[in-house]
Structures are given as structure tokens and as C-alpha cells.
Design a protein around this motif. Structure first.
Motif, PDB file in Angstrom:
ATOM      1  N   MET A   1       0.825  -1.214   0.000  1.00 27.70           N
ATOM      2  CA  MET A   1       0.000   0.000   0.000  1.00 27.70           C
ATOM      3  C   MET A   1       0.855   1.259   0.000  1.00 27.70           C
ATOM      4  O   MET A   1       0.552   2.229  -0.710  1.00 27.70           O
ATOM      5  CB  MET A   1      -0.940  -0.016   1.209  1.00 27.70           C
ATOM      6  N   ILE A   2       1.935   1.253   0.782  1.00 29.74           N
ATOM      7  CA  ILE A   2       2.833   2.412   0.799  1.00 29.74           C
ATOM      8  C   ILE A   2       3.427   2.642  -0.580  1.00 29.74           C
ATOM      9  O   ILE A   2       3.478   3.778  -1.082  1.00 29.74           O
ATOM     10  CB  ILE A   2       3.945   2.204   1.843  1.00 29.74           C
ATOM     11  N   LEU A   3       3.874   1.565  -1.226  1.00 26.20           N
ATOM     12  CA  LEU A   3       4.478   1.693  -2.549  1.00 26.20           C
ATOM     13  C   LEU A   3       3.452   2.111  -3.594  1.00 26.20           C
ATOM     14  O   LEU A   3       3.756   2.901  -4.500  1.00 26.20           O
ATOM     15  CB  LEU A   3       5.144   0.374  -2.936  1.00 26.20           C
ATOM     16  N   ARG A   4       2.221   1.611  -3.486  1.00 24.23           N
ATOM     17  CA  ARG A   4       1.173   2.038  -4.414  1.00 24.23           C
ATOM     18  C   ARG A   4       0.891   3.526  -4.263  1.00 24.23           C
ATOM     19  O   ARG A   4       0.744   4.253  -5.251  1.00 24.23           O
ATOM     20  CB  ARG A   4      -0.111   1.238  -4.168  1.00 24.23           C
ATOM     21  N   ASP A   5       0.831   3.990  -3.017  1.00 21.15           N
ATOM     22  CA  ASP A   5       0.603   5.414  -2.781  1.00 21.15           C
ATOM     23  C   ASP A   5       1.706   6.260  -3.390  1.00 21.15           C
ATOM     24  O   ASP A   5       1.453   7.318  -3.985  1.00 21.15           O
ATOM     25  CB  ASP A   5       0.510   5.696  -1.280  1.00 21.15           C
ATOM     26  N   ARG A   6       2.942   5.805  -3.237  1.00 21.29           N
ATOM     27  CA  ARG A   6       4.062   6.563  -3.776  1.00 21.29           C
ATOM     28  C   ARG A   6       4.009   6.598  -5.298  1.00 21.29           C
ATOM     29  O   ARG A   6       4.323   7.624  -5.909  1.00 21.29           O
ATOM     30  CB  ARG A   6       5.381   5.939  -3.303  1.00 21.29           C
ATOM     31  N   GLN A   7       3.638   5.492  -5.885  1.00 22.01           N
ATOM     32  CA  GLN A   7       3.579   5.438  -7.347  1.00 22.01           C
ATOM     33  C   GLN A   7       2.488   6.359  -7.894  1.00 22.01           C
ATOM     34  O   GLN A   7       2.677   7.029  -8.913  1.00 22.01           O
ATOM     35  CB  GLN A   7       3.347   4.002  -7.805  1.00 22.01           C
ATOM     36  N   SER A   8       1.340   6.360  -7.231  1.00 16.69           N
ATOM     37  CA  SER A   8       0.211   7.155  -7.720  1.00 16.69           C
ATOM     38  C   SER A   8       0.222   8.584  -7.203  1.00 16.69           C
ATOM     39  O   SER A   8      -0.504   9.436  -7.718  1.00 16.69           O
ATOM     40  CB  SER A   8      -1.109   6.486  -7.318  1.00 16.69           C
ATOM     41  N   GLY A   9       1.011   8.850  -6.178  1.00 17.18           N
ATOM     42  CA  GLY A   9       1.085  10.198  -5.633  1.00 17.18           C
ATOM     43  C   GLY A   9      -0.106  10.577  -4.775  1.00 17.18           C
ATOM     44  O   GLY A   9      -0.336  11.764  -4.533  1.00 17.18           O
TER      45      GLY A   9
ATOM     46  N   THR B   1      -2.937   9.010  -1.400  1.00 18.03           N
ATOM     47  CA  THR B   1      -3.365   7.961  -0.472  1.00 18.03           C
ATOM     48  C   THR B   1      -4.843   7.646  -0.642  1.00 18.03           C
ATOM     49  O   THR B   1      -5.399   6.864   0.130  1.00 18.03           O
ATOM     50  CB  THR B   1      -3.104   8.382   0.983  1.00 18.03           C
ATOM     51  N   HIS B   2      -5.489   8.257  -1.616  1.00 14.58           N
ATOM     52  CA  HIS B   2      -6.920   8.055  -1.857  1.00 14.58           C
ATOM     53  C   HIS B   2      -7.104   7.196  -3.117  1.00 14.58           C
ATOM     54  O   HIS B   2      -6.679   7.567  -4.201  1.00 14.58           O
ATOM     55  CB  HIS B   2      -7.632   9.398  -2.028  1.00 14.58           C
ATOM     56  N   HIS B   3      -7.747   6.053  -2.940  1.00 11.47           N
ATOM     57  CA  HIS B   3      -7.945   5.116  -4.040  1.00 11.47           C
ATOM     58  C   HIS B   3      -9.406   4.651  -4.016  1.00 11.47           C
ATOM     59  O   HIS B   3      -9.796   3.865  -3.145  1.00 11.47           O
ATOM     60  CB  HIS B   3      -7.002   3.916  -3.911  1.00 11.47           C
ATOM     61  N   ARG B   4     -10.191   5.141  -4.940  1.00 10.32           N
ATOM     62  CA  ARG B   4     -11.619   4.796  -4.963  1.00 10.32           C
ATOM     63  C   ARG B   4     -11.860   3.404  -5.515  1.00 10.32           C
ATOM     64  O   ARG B   4     -12.865   2.767  -5.191  1.00 10.32           O
ATOM     65  CB  ARG B   4     -12.384   5.819  -5.806  1.00 10.32           C
ATOM     66  N   HIS B   5     -10.943   2.926  -6.351  1.00 12.14           N
ATOM     67  CA  HIS B   5     -11.139   1.630  -6.988  1.00 12.14           C
ATOM     68  C   HIS B   5      -9.853   0.822  -6.935  1.00 12.14           C
ATOM     69  O   HIS B   5      -8.750   1.375  -6.898  1.00 12.14           O
ATOM     70  CB  HIS B   5     -11.575   1.800  -8.449  1.00 12.14           C
ATOM     71  N   GLY B   6     -10.004  -0.515  -6.928  1.00 18.17           N
ATOM     72  CA  GLY B   6      -8.866  -1.415  -6.985  1.00 18.17           C
ATOM     73  C   GLY B   6      -8.665  -1.904  -8.407  1.00 18.17           C
ATOM     74  O   GLY B   6      -8.819  -1.154  -9.370  1.00 18.17           O
ATOM     75  N   GLY B   7      -8.326  -3.174  -8.537  1.00 17.13           N
ATOM     76  CA  GLY B   7      -8.151  -3.746  -9.858  1.00 17.13           C
ATOM     77  C   GLY B   7      -6.849  -3.390 -10.525  1.00 17.13           C
ATOM     78  O   GLY B   7      -6.703  -3.565 -11.740  1.00 17.13           O
ATOM     79  N   THR B   8      -5.871  -2.906  -9.750  1.00 13.47           N
ATOM     80  CA  THR B   8      -4.580  -2.552 -10.340  1.00 13.47           C
ATOM     81  C   THR B   8      -3.603  -3.704 -10.133  1.00 13.47           C
ATOM     82  O   THR B   8      -3.900  -4.711  -9.486  1.00 13.47           O
ATOM     83  CB  THR B   8      -4.006  -1.288  -9.679  1.00 13.47           C
ATOM     84  N   VAL B   9      -2.399  -3.542 -10.660  1.00 12.94           N
ATOM     85  CA  VAL B   9      -1.366  -4.555 -10.526  1.00 12.94           C
ATOM     86  C   VAL B   9      -1.025  -4.800  -9.068  1.00 12.94           C
ATOM     87  O   VAL B   9      -0.568  -5.897  -8.686  1.00 12.94           O
ATOM     88  CB  VAL B   9      -0.116  -4.154 -11.330  1.00 12.94           C
ATOM     89  N   TRP B  10      -1.282  -3.812  -8.226  1.00 16.90           N
ATOM     90  CA  TRP B  10      -0.937  -3.967  -6.814  1.00 16.90           C
ATOM     91  C   TRP B  10      -1.804  -5.011  -6.128  1.00 16.90           C
ATOM     92  O   TRP B  10      -1.412  -5.607  -5.135  1.00 16.90           O
ATOM     93  CB  TRP B  10      -1.036  -2.622  -6.098  1.00 16.90           C
ATOM     94  N   ASP B  11      -2.990  -5.258  -6.638  1.00 19.24           N
ATOM     95  CA  ASP B  11      -3.852  -6.269  -6.026  1.00 19.24           C
ATOM     96  C   ASP B  11      -3.260  -7.667  -6.132  1.00 19.24           C
ATOM     97  O   ASP B  11      -3.612  -8.557  -5.335  1.00 19.24           O
ATOM     98  CB  ASP B  11      -5.233  -6.259  -6.689  1.00 19.24           C
TER      99      ASP B  11
END
Length: 257
Positions: free
Chosen positions: A171-179, A181-191
Motif C-alpha cells: 500500500m505504501i508503494l502504491r501510494d508513492r507510485q500514484s502520488g 493515499t486516496h484510491h476509490r477503486h482497486g483492480g490494479t497490478v498492486w492487487d
């Protein structure tokens, strides 16, 4: 160096010489008013095994966090390098739980004297991902020690915590990649990192605890190698501990559970 490792593990009785070294360090620091050994190592040592940690309580008139960190630095310069650590600030003190590379565990609690007026300096902001990797390693060591002692209940609890650490790292790395901490939807490579954990061994036996630690450690290393290579690797002490756990299964108590 006191209590040198034996086949990658600390030698039985390492606590007493280590305590002597730490008392010498405290005696040279005028900020430390008192040092006491607590826990199993404070008695005659008859019930202390190599898995037992060394519990110290220090009292100071100065800022506990500063004293604790500098005391730990001096301790590591005498006793050996650090593998991982856990830190906790309280209302009247600061705790540092150290795991050395040879798997000796030293818990240092520094309490502020009631007359202390030193507010100390604010701690610099830490990298949350680096802190999480430390927490993962620390819980991994504790889980392995519990398995070594046949405590499947607490060992299982700690092994399950490793999956949570891994997901938080993702989750920390996903936040850093997207810039954000708010994610309304999943379905990304991070899942996919969550999906990979479905293959984790069930840690409800001594062998299962060890296998679960190895599995989650491998997954964390893969994640870090891809996304934060400066934090990857360096887990040899944990592997040595797990090898020892696997090679020496504890004797289970007889009779009804």
C-alpha cells in the motif's frame, strides 16, 4: 565482543557477559542515573536459555529517546551489528528492542526521572517503508523464537502479522507510485500482491510457523527488489534462526492439552 555466535546463534549464557558490558557503558554516561536488569536474566540464570532476551531499565534526567538511542549505539559498537529493532515512545520513557545479527535480543527501556526538565529534540521523520521492513523482521524473529520454544499460539499470531506487514508495504508503494493515499477503486497490478498471499503455508504448527515466515519473507524480498531495492535482502540472520528451528523441534508436553 561478548557472547560470540555459535553456528550463527548466540551461545547459552550470553546474557550475563552482555549485561556486564552494558553496565560499563551506562557507568560512563553521566545522564544515566541507574541501570537494572529485569526478567529471567536478573536471577541466577538457571532458567535462561539462548532464546531469552536481556531486559534493561535505565533511568535518566534527560530526554529518554535521546539517551536510549545513544546508549544503543554504544552497545552495538561493543556487542555487534544490528539486524532489526522495534521502537516505542511512552508518556514517561522510550523503549528500544534490539535484535543483533547473531540473534541476541536486548530490550532497553529508558525512563525519565520525575525531576527531568529536558524536553529533548524532536525525532527526525523516518521512512515509513524502512520502519515497516524493520517491524517485519522483528516480528519474524519473535515468531521463530516462539516456534523454537514450542509456543504455537503466539508464534502463529506473530507469523500471521507478517502478511499484514507485507500488504501495508504494498500500500505504501502504491501510494508513492500514484502520488495519493486516496484510491476509490482497486483492480490494479498492486492487487496481485494480496492474491499471492493465498499460497502462504498455514502457521498453526511449529513447522507451519517456520514455513509461513519463510514464505512471507520471500514475498517481501520480491516486492522490495522490484520497488525499493535499497531495502531488499539482508535477512541472513533470520534464515539462520529458521534453520535452527527446523533442525531442533521442541519436545511437546505430555498429557491432555
Amino acid at each position: 565482543m561478548t557472547g560470540t555466535p555459535h553456528h550463527g546463534l548466540p551461545e547459552p549464557g550470553w546474557q550475563q557477559p552482555a549485561a556486564k558490558t552494558l553496565r560499563e557503558i551506562a557507568a560512563r554516561d553521566p545522564r544515566i542515573r541507574d541501570l537494572r536488569v529485569h526478567g529471567s536474566a536478573s536471577a541466577d540464570g538457571s532458567d535462561v536459555d539462548l532464546w531469552s532476551d536481556l531486559d534493561l531499565v535505565l533511568t535518566t534526567d534527560h530526554h529518554p529517546a535521546q539517551v536510549a538511542k545513544e546508549f544503543a549505539g554504544s552497545a552495538l559498537s561493543r556487542l555487534g551489528p544490528l539486524f532489526t529493532a522495534s521502537r516505542e515512545a511512552t508518556a514517561n520513557g522510550y523503549g528500544l528492542r534490539l535484535v543483533l545479527v547473531d540473534l541476541r535480543r536486548i530490550d532497553v527501556t529508558v525512563l525519565a526521572n520525575s525531576n527531568s526538565r529536558d524536553p529533548g529534540a524532536a525525532a527526525p521523520a523516518a521512512d515509513p517503508l524502512a520502519e515497516l521492513v524493520e517491524a517485519f523482521r522483528f516480528d519474524g524473529v519473535l515468531a521463530a523464537v516462539k516456534a523454537a520454544r514450542g509456543d504455537v499460539l503466539i508464534g502463529s499470531h506473530l507469523a500471521l502479522q507478517l502478511a499484514r506487514h507485507l500488504l501495508v508495504a504494498a500500500m505504501i508503494l502504491r501510494d508513492r507510485q500514484s502520488g495519493t493515499t486516496h484510491h476509490r477503486h482497486g483492480g490494479t497490478v498492486w492487487d496481485t500482491w494480496a492474491e499471492r498471499l493465498a499460497a502462504a503455508p498455514i502457521p498453526y504448527t511449529r513447522a507451519g510457523i517456520s514455513a509461513a515466515i519463510r514464505f512471507h519473507n520471500e514475498q517481501l524480498d520480491r516486492l522490495l527488489a522490484e520497488q525499493a531495492p535499497h531495502l531488499a535482502g539482508g535477512n541472513q540472520p533470520l534464515h539462520i534462526l529458521l534453520d535452527a528451528v527446523d533442525a531442533h523441534a521442541p519436545v511437546r508436553p505430555q498429557g491432555p492439552v
